[in-house]
Structures are given as C-alpha cells and as structure tokens.
Motif scaffolding. Sequence first.
Motif, short mmCIF file in Angstrom:
data_model
loop_
_atom_site.label_atom_id
_atom_site.label_comp_id
_atom_site.label_asym_id
_atom_site.label_seq_id
_atom_site.Cartn_x
_atom_site.Cartn_y
_atom_site.Cartn_z
N GLU A 102 0.81 -1.23 0.00
CA GLU A 102 0.00 0.00 0.00
C GLU A 102 0.84 1.28 0.00
O GLU A 102 0.37 2.31 -0.44
N ALA A 103 2.06 1.20 0.48
CA ALA A 103 2.94 2.37 0.48
C ALA A 103 3.66 2.45 -0.86
O ALA A 103 3.88 1.45 -1.52
N TYR A 104 4.02 3.66 -1.24
CA TYR A 104 4.73 3.83 -2.51
C TYR A 104 6.11 4.44 -2.34
O TYR A 104 6.95 4.31 -3.23
N ILE A 140 0.57 7.37 -8.21
CA ILE A 140 -0.37 6.91 -9.24
C ILE A 140 -0.20 5.42 -9.49
O ILE A 140 -1.20 4.68 -9.60
N GLU A 141 1.03 4.95 -9.54
CA GLU A 141 1.28 3.52 -9.76
C GLU A 141 0.62 2.68 -8.68
O GLU A 141 -0.03 1.68 -8.96
N ARG A 142 0.77 3.09 -7.40
CA ARG A 142 0.16 2.33 -6.30
C ARG A 142 -1.36 2.44 -6.33
O ARG A 142 -2.06 1.47 -6.06
N ARG A 143 -1.87 3.62 -6.63
CA ARG A 143 -3.33 3.78 -6.69
C ARG A 143 -3.91 2.83 -7.74
O ARG A 143 -4.90 2.14 -7.48
N ARG A 144 -3.28 2.76 -8.89
CA ARG A 144 -3.76 1.86 -9.96
C ARG A 144 -3.61 0.40 -9.56
O ARG A 144 -4.49 -0.41 -9.80
#
Length: 129
Positions: free
Chosen positions: A58-60, A119-123
Amino acid sequence: MNEAIGTFEQIIGLEPQHGVLLRALRALALELHPGLVEVARPGDRAVSWGWGPKKMSEAYACALPYKYHVNLAFYQGANLGDLTRLLQGTGKAMRHLPLMQLEQLVDPAVRELLVAARIERRRALRLPA
C-alpha cells in the motif's frame, strides 16, 4: 524485521542532522498527496507514505536517514519509467534516490517521481482516481 509503529520524530532522532531535510520531504509528500497514510517504523529506520499502512503493497515511497544522506526510496521504483535517471538500485522492484541537500527537493523530477509512484500504487490497488 521490526514492524513496530513509531513516530516521525523517532525517525528524525535516528540521524538528527537530517531533520530539516526529512521535514521538507514530508511536507512535499503531503503537498502532492493530501491525506496520505504515513507510517514510521523505527526498527526499519524508515517512514513510509502511501494509501495504507502495508509498506510493500500500500505504500509507494519511504525516507530512510543515513549518516551522510537520506534515501528517498520507491517500493515499485523499477516500474516508474525514470527518464531522468535519478533512481539508483538494481533490485527487482525497489529504487532509491540519495538526498544530501534540501535544494534537491525543488527538482521537478523528484516531484514527478513521487507523483508517478502515488499513481502507480493507486492503480495497482484499484483505487478510484
């Protein structure tokens, strides 16, 4: 690996000479992602930012203070398309950017990497935009 949750100030306490840089990095992360989830893990010597408390999913990004620098690390940095070639590391996923001066945080590429990681983690988590 110690998963004990601590405070941001405990992370600064590990290498107090980097307090200004760590606070500025935190402010930048909050500016780019209002409402982010911040988790300090003194046992890991890191503070992470993301969509939830799980550091590897969940962390980026995270900040890790060392004696002479602070690493701004990206958990999925290998997937970010670092066109400026700022990121270091050769692992399967994680990449980092050594920060030694406050002025590095005004580089647009640093901001772009933080936004791209968010954005990568959100997706990846299939969260709404």
